[in-house]
Design an enzyme around this catalytic site. Structure first.
Site, PDB file in Angstrom:
ATOM      1  N   GLU A 144     -11.203  -1.604   4.756  1.00 47.74           N
ATOM      2  CA  GLU A 144     -10.101  -2.025   5.614  1.00 47.74           C
ATOM      3  C   GLU A 144     -10.582  -2.199   7.048  1.00 47.74           C
ATOM      4  O   GLU A 144      -9.996  -2.935   7.826  1.00 47.74           O
ATOM      5  CB  GLU A 144      -8.991  -0.956   5.557  1.00 47.74           C
ATOM      6  CG  GLU A 144      -7.710  -1.342   6.257  1.00 47.74           C
ATOM      7  CD  GLU A 144      -6.797  -0.146   6.505  1.00 47.74           C
ATOM      8  OE1 GLU A 144      -7.181   0.973   6.138  1.00 47.74           O
ATOM      9  OE2 GLU A 144      -5.723  -0.354   7.064  1.00 47.74           O
ATOM     10  N   SER A 150      -5.066   6.906  13.310  1.00 49.16           N
ATOM     11  CA  SER A 150      -4.621   6.859  14.710  1.00 49.16           C
ATOM     12  C   SER A 150      -5.819   7.000  15.644  1.00 49.16           C
ATOM     13  O   SER A 150      -6.887   7.460  15.244  1.00 49.16           O
ATOM     14  CB  SER A 150      -3.638   7.995  14.981  1.00 49.16           C
ATOM     15  OG  SER A 150      -4.328   9.230  15.040  1.00 49.16           O
ATOM     16  N   ASN A 151      -5.628   6.611  16.896  1.00 48.99           N
ATOM     17  CA  ASN A 151      -6.743   6.700  17.846  1.00 48.99           C
ATOM     18  C   ASN A 151      -7.191   8.147  18.054  1.00 48.99           C
ATOM     19  O   ASN A 151      -8.352   8.395  18.380  1.00 48.99           O
ATOM     20  CB  ASN A 151      -6.366   6.029  19.173  1.00 48.99           C
ATOM     21  CG  ASN A 151      -6.428   4.514  19.051  1.00 48.99           C
ATOM     22  OD1 ASN A 151      -6.561   3.977  17.944  1.00 48.99           O
ATOM     23  ND2 ASN A 151      -6.346   3.823  20.171  1.00 48.99           N
ATOM     24  N   GLU A 152      -6.274   9.089  17.834  1.00 42.44           N
ATOM     25  CA  GLU A 152      -6.662  10.495  17.931  1.00 42.44           C
ATOM     26  C   GLU A 152      -7.621  10.852  16.785  1.00 42.44           C
ATOM     27  O   GLU A 152      -8.597  11.575  16.977  1.00 42.44           O
ATOM     28  CB  GLU A 152      -5.420  11.399  17.885  1.00 42.44           C
ATOM     29  CG  GLU A 152      -4.568  11.331  19.151  1.00 42.44           C
ATOM     30  CD  GLU A 152      -3.809  10.017  19.295  1.00 42.44           C
ATOM     31  OE1 GLU A 152      -3.338   9.485  18.264  1.00 42.44           O
ATOM     32  OE2 GLU A 152      -3.709   9.504  20.422  1.00 42.44           O
ATOM     33  N   GLN A 186       0.819  -1.208   0.000  1.00 41.74           N
ATOM     34  CA  GLN A 186       0.000   0.000   0.000  1.00 41.74           C
ATOM     35  C   GLN A 186       0.853   1.258   0.000  1.00 41.74           C
ATOM     36  O   GLN A 186       1.721   1.421   0.866  1.00 41.74           O
ATOM     37  CB  GLN A 186      -0.890  -0.017   1.250  1.00 41.74           C
ATOM     38  CG  GLN A 186      -1.833   1.172   1.345  1.00 41.74           C
ATOM     39  CD  GLN A 186      -2.562   1.205   2.683  1.00 41.74           C
ATOM     40  OE1 GLN A 186      -2.012   0.792   3.692  1.00 41.74           O
ATOM     41  NE2 GLN A 186      -3.786   1.690   2.689  1.00 41.74           N
ATOM     42  N   GLY A 187       0.634   2.140  -0.960  1.00 43.15           N
ATOM     43  CA  GLY A 187       1.390   3.389  -1.039  1.00 43.15           C
ATOM     44  C   GLY A 187       0.518   4.583  -0.714  1.00 43.15           C
ATOM     45  O   GLY A 187       0.139   5.347  -1.600  1.00 43.15           O
ATOM     46  N   TYR A 188       0.182   4.733   0.544  1.00 40.23           N
ATOM     47  CA  TYR A 188      -0.668   5.849   0.993  1.00 40.23           C
ATOM     48  C   TYR A 188       0.161   6.892   1.745  1.00 40.23           C
ATOM     49  O   TYR A 188       0.301   8.021   1.311  1.00 40.23           O
ATOM     50  CB  TYR A 188      -1.769   5.319   1.924  1.00 40.23           C
ATOM     51  CG  TYR A 188      -3.057   4.935   1.236  1.00 40.23           C
ATOM     52  CD1 TYR A 188      -3.047   4.373  -0.038  1.00 40.23           C
ATOM     53  CD2 TYR A 188      -4.284   5.114   1.856  1.00 40.23           C
ATOM     54  CE1 TYR A 188      -4.229   4.012  -0.660  1.00 40.23           C
ATOM     55  CE2 TYR A 188      -5.463   4.753   1.236  1.00 40.23           C
ATOM     56  CZ  TYR A 188      -5.438   4.209  -0.019  1.00 40.23           C
ATOM     57  OH  TYR A 188      -6.603   3.856  -0.626  1.00 40.23           O
ATOM     58  N   SER A 189       0.687   6.462   2.890  1.00 39.26           N
ATOM     59  CA  SER A 189       1.363   7.416   3.775  1.00 39.26           C
ATOM     60  C   SER A 189       2.622   7.994   3.158  1.00 39.26           C
ATOM     61  O   SER A 189       3.293   7.339   2.360  1.00 39.26           O
ATOM     62  CB  SER A 189       1.758   6.719   5.080  1.00 39.26           C
ATOM     63  OG  SER A 189       0.631   6.297   5.773  1.00 39.26           O
TER      64      SER A 189
END
Lengths: 332, 398, 332, 398
Positions: free
Chosen positions: B244, B383-385, B126-129
């Site tokens: 996902e 993230s959880n945030e 996967q090339g997202y971040s």
């Protein structure tokens, strides 16, 4: 009431920090007197107070230095000095000898139950997670009937080494009819172990301070959604909680340093180790989380700090072990 | 109200369990149980076993070669797989790219890529971040500039899980930088063997090279590899993220982790008795178990809603949040349970530690590895945030 | 798998909510069949399942209604029906009789230790915190050798009443050679007590939902530093955590409702009461904090909700009591 | 490093302890111990005893009739007073207004008001908060418009603690609304008996009328009652808030609360043994006690810094935060310790509950009252959210 350090202690801390920054090796630290600073005058040193231990280990923690000062000097030389083994104690404090102290046994956690036993002056048993064993000239071994001294060249002694979370190494140690000399009762452990727990906690304090600094810098510079992460209120409030807990850990370390020779020493040992262990894990987890992915990578400075904090909790009994000790000691 | 599974679902569970008993090699399940890294071959081996049975793509419709399972069946399969310590099915082709191609890909793309995902010819990543982006995904900077029948791609992706094994990568790239960040993004399929691509592993704090950086230096990508329309990639990306998030709660992993924790706590001795009988430890363990019982029901309630055609809202963010909290709490208790052995650093990848066998039982080494590695649970996948922001927005709308 | 309610249950919930909104008294609730809905058909009712109890009490909690349905019907009539006291059970379910159940004794917390004892058919002892005692026609009293029925007019029975956190009233009850009739073993308590714990938890769920709604409205409208409080990220993240915990409580209540007749009922009772008690307090404390000063005033709607949540934790054993029960039941 | 008190301080502690033993009426300390409301007369009685000894205003310089104590001495006095369950000295005149008048008041104001605070002629209350303001203090709306030798005051103050007993109130009022919020505020002393003032008690959730609303309807206040300069009130208010924050940690209250909790937990029986021996309860109690040991040292470290002339920074916010967390945790454990008695609602002020004596020992009723009432600790005096903001700002500067 005085929460500060003597001029000598401050100077030692500063020169230690400078020396470590230059990437000095163990012998440079011993040359500087870091070993002698951890020993009392009667044991041939020039320090050995809670404040000395605090100063030295907080500095080591901040620098991330891996040294034999805890195992070989505070614990090893400390036991030897109390046992009347003055020569070996001084050798350890000067770096000429290396001591490793074998306390725990496989699967026995932190409660001091041991099966290693002596027959005549031969020891047989298994000791687990003995830090610094591979480099040691001598082992101090906790057996059923007291503490024993073993030379690491002795027959029947086997070691299997591995890396530790704090950057050092330890070994699983097997003794099989290994020549040994009894140096005293297990009660000899008490004061050096209290000092060693202070050392671990002061080291962890230095690590936590460093982790907070790293995180602060990161939050101020790193941008997301067009603004520094540290400008997000939710992040700010979490940093505030984090700082407040580190402040608690700082005071806890001071409490133990100031009461290392007090009648209620054991209550302070348990309180400080329990609090510092809990906060250490919290700081490790929270600073990683506040960094995001980068905080999990080996190439960033935080990873070894987080592992060292994890080690601080696991060493000499974790936060729950000492919480229970605190209850027991307070009730007694 | 009836909290039990239907007879059909119970039969399905029995079938899955039997299949795992028959076909899951102990060699693999043992490594999974001990949180050891699987090799590429081992992962492909398990994919192959599942594909042979037709169970590799539970979430795909039958017409594309999937199993066409209901949400409940998928849940049962995932739960049983976790309890049996089966290797996790790689999500990149099956859970992520597959649904996107099925919904937005051309017929040619579907016919070419989907079978190759199933039969293991292609390993996707996967090339997202990107290094500068983090949670702010839309601020990505990797560019794709049209040059005849090709895009020229330049930039860098990061956190590419298992990218070192992949021969294909699906990427979000910027095809228009003059519009709002979300509106200039396209979804591109890129051959990892193309000239100009470099993969650099990133070692994580527990010592495993699980993720990678992927660098693109004037990489030529055929226009045929564009999925859907140019500049509509953000829509596809959001669709992918929704998919996902099935099994986002990780109930099976938590249940398996709790069972492992109890095994360790029964074997460890504290003050002369099994650690599990220590009142304080038992209380901490019970708190997590009670939380898991509730979260597991939340998960089933959401599945039932999905089955009834309702679109999950903030609930899936709550599952992500609580699910990761529970798994990390289990990891933390397991770390505590192994006592002094948690001091050991059983790294296979870091220099100077290569040849050391870790001390204590194999589960001890796995305990600290899992504790450290699973710090990622609250960071990745939104993230959880980010999840907290989604939950609050759904309630407050501010 | 079905997490929903029957049409009848939904209709009952809706008409109950409407009736409560009009400020109806107890007799209106009984007329509506709220009592019979909590009893099984064999006990003369038309419900009595976990789902029925959940629906009724969550609605009562949301409305903040103070009713005899928990003590007199779920617990009282429930015990009586199991004890074969069909007439009195039906009278309680229809509102014609009022039952109060006297379990705890002064200083004994939640563990069921009692000193109240029978001599012949006379009871002597002290019972503490007996909800609904002042309005009761009959008491069911836990004594050393089982459960006893006492008429509230009986000689030697004295009460001292006081207000409760949940809006109702209770009494300290003294029995002195008071005429009583043994209706069975303490094991008769088990199923009705499980149902009553479900009722308390469902009630608390309704209260929590209401508290979250109030807080949400407040955060959206109330401004500080020129913007709605709810637009501050730190506040948002705390609301997200709060909602997530309420979701946990919701699932825990469903778990108990769905397993009220399951073989592992007691494990679910302990799990649900422990989780709901913990979350109830968290919701009370956090919604007050998010409101600021206004959240602490009696004139604002939140105060009675917070007190009712506090009562929910204290009733039938608090979160720690049930955590320990969970450990014991799981090990058994 | 030396963690012990100096011989002088130890002697002072002994003197305070002896004084409390001799002069604190058991009648008063018993009510304080049980969290019962003190009457106006009882509070004034204790003020009188302290004033006679010259100890009422430990923080005032001797020249103004204070005791001129060091920070350490003040700490010792507050700690011993809390441990002896002495009534708390009302902060409004002594801790708040006194220092402001001493620093910014005119000589006439100092000579008139300060002695009256000490001898009990005046009971002051604080007019800071307003219904629309909350944590955003500077947004206050109460106006004071100049009219010859008077200001005409209109508006409303709230959360005025014990205002029902007061004959004077010091207020922040808006004297200029054309400038930045902070720059148009003045500090005014107002006679509560003046026409146009109405006091309405606010009952709190535990049932006590501890705070009030104060309404101002064309109240005429002599210009002589202005403290310092017009429109400089914000400066004085901030100075006052700094002074209010001595003893912000509440170590003495926490220590006394912990001792009370242990007494209850020894008396309560859980499963046939004293509750204090229950391992889970003992662990929760030990966690708080360990936290208190550390916080108490933080408090002393800050006092030592203050004695050395250093200005405390974010540390006092940390003390507020941790101090209130610890006290609320003690209140929570005490509530749990009393078991079913926590169900009772021992309200003295709410309708329908007037004549009921609460069940159980008197400490049980105090436990729930203190639990509910002390929710205020994290709200007032700068809410804990405000404190977190201050701490973060000191670190991040963002």
């Amino acid at each position: 009431m005085d929460f500060g350090f003597t001029e000598e202690q401050t100077m030692l801390g500063e020169s230690l920090a400078r020396t470590l920054e230059r990437g000095a090796d163990d012998s440079a630290l011993f040359d500087l007197g870091a070993g002698a600073a951890l020993m009392t005058e009667e044991a041939g040193g020039f320090g050995g107070s809670g404040a000395d231990i605090l100063m030295v280990f907080r500095t080591l923690g901040r620098a991330g230095a891996v040294t034999p000062l805890l195992d070989s000097v505070v614990l090893g030389a400390g036991i030897l000095a109390d046992a009347g083994e003055a020569d070996l104690a001084e050798a350890a404090a000067s770096g000429a000898a290396r001591i490793a102290v074998a306390l725990d046994e496989p699967g026995q956690r932190y409660d001091g139950t041991v099966a290693t036993r002596a027959e005549g002056d031969r020891l047989t048993g298994e000791k687990s997670v003995v830090p610094g064993a591979e480099d040691a000239t001598h082992l101090i071994v906790r057996a059923t009937d007291g503490l024993w001294l073993v030379e690491t060249g002795a027959e029947g002694l086997a070691m299997r080494g591995y890396a530790l979370m704090d950057g050092g190494r330890a070994a699983e140690v097997t003794l099989k009819d290994t020549a040994a000399r009894r140096i005293g009762d297990v009660s000899l452990l008490e004061q050096p172990l209290a000092a060693a727990i202070l050392a671990v906690c002061a080291d962890a304090l230095g690590v936590m301070e460093k982790a907070v600094e790293l995180t602060t810098d990161y939050l101020k510079t790193r941008k997301q959604f067009g603004r520094p992460i540290g400008s997000f209120q939710a992040v700010q409030h979490r940093m505030a909680d984090l700082l407040t807990e580190v402040e608690q850990a700082r005071s806890a370390v001071w409490n133990l340093a100031g009461n290392l020779d007090a009648p209620d020493r054991d209550r302070h040992v348990a309180a400080t180790k329990s609090l510092v262990g809990r906060v250490a894990l919290y700081v490790a987890e929270e600073t990683i989380q506040l960094h995001g992915g980068i905080g999990m990578t080996e190439e960033y400075e935080l990873a070894p700090l987080a592992r060292r904090l994890l080690a601080a909790d696991a060493r000499f009994g974790d936060s729950d072990h000492h919480l229970e000790r605190f209850i027991a000691v307070s009730a007694a | 109200m009836d909290m039990s599974f239907s007879p059909e679902d119970q039969a399905f569970r029995a079938e899955v369990r039997q299949f795992l008993r028959d076909r899951l090699p102990a060699r693999l399940s043992e490594k999974v149980r001990l949180h050891q890294e699987l090799t590429k071959d081992e992962i492909e081996e398990w994919h192959g076993v599942l594909n042979e049975k037709g169970w590799l793509a539970g979430n795909w419709p039958v017409e594309f070669g999937g199993a066409g399972w209901t949400a409940i069946q998928r849940h049962i399969f995932e739960e049983e797989s976790a309890l049996a310590h089966a290797p996790r099915i790689l999500p990149f082709g099956i859970a992520m790219l597959g649904p996107v191609l099925q919904k937005f890909g051309s017929k040619e793309q579907q016919e070419h890529y989907l079978p190759r995902i199933l039969n293991g010819q292609d390993w996707w990543c996967q090339g997202y971040s990107e290094p500068g982006a983090g949670s702010d995904l839309a601020s990505l900077k990797t560019t794709a500039v049209r040059d005849g029948d090709h895009y020229i791609v330049n930039g860098q992706k990061t956190w590419t899980t298992l990218g070192q094994h992949a021969n294909w990568i699906f990427c979000l790239v910027r095809t228009n930088s003059t519009v709002k960040a979300q509106e200039g993004i396209s979804f591109l399929l890129i051959d990892m063997t193309a000239p100009g691509i470099t993969v650099r592993p990133i070692v994580l704090l527990e010592g495993t090279p699980e993720v990678n950086e992927v660098f693109f230096d004037d990489v030529r990508v055929p226009v045929a590899n564009l999925v859907g329309e140019e500049n509509k990639g953000w829509t596809y990306a959001k669709y992918l993220l929704t998919h996902e998030r099935t099994n986002i709660a990780g109930v099976g992993f938590a249940t398996a982790g709790l069972a492992a924790l109890k095994r360790i706590a029964r074997a460890q001795v504290a003050n002369g008795r099994p650690l599990i009988e220590n009142p304080l430890f038992a209380a901490r363990l019970a708190e997590v178990e009670i939380d898991l019982m509730a979260m597991s029901t939340t998960n089933l309630r959401m599945l039932a809603q999905a089955a009834a055609g309702q679109v999950p809202g903030a609930e899936s963010s709550m599952l992500k949040l609580k699910g990761t909290q529970i798994r990390q709490a289990i990891n933390d208790l397991t770390r505590r349970a192994v006592g002094p052995w948690a001091l050991a650093f059983p790294s296979e990848a870091l220099e100077g530690a290569n040849d050391d066998a870790p001390p204590g039982p194999a589960e001890a080494a796995g305990a600290t590895r899992a504790y450290l590695n699973n710090r990622k649970l609250s960071i990745y996948g939104g993230s959880n945030e980010i999840q907290r922001g989604i939950i609050a927005k759904s309630l407050l709308g501010l």
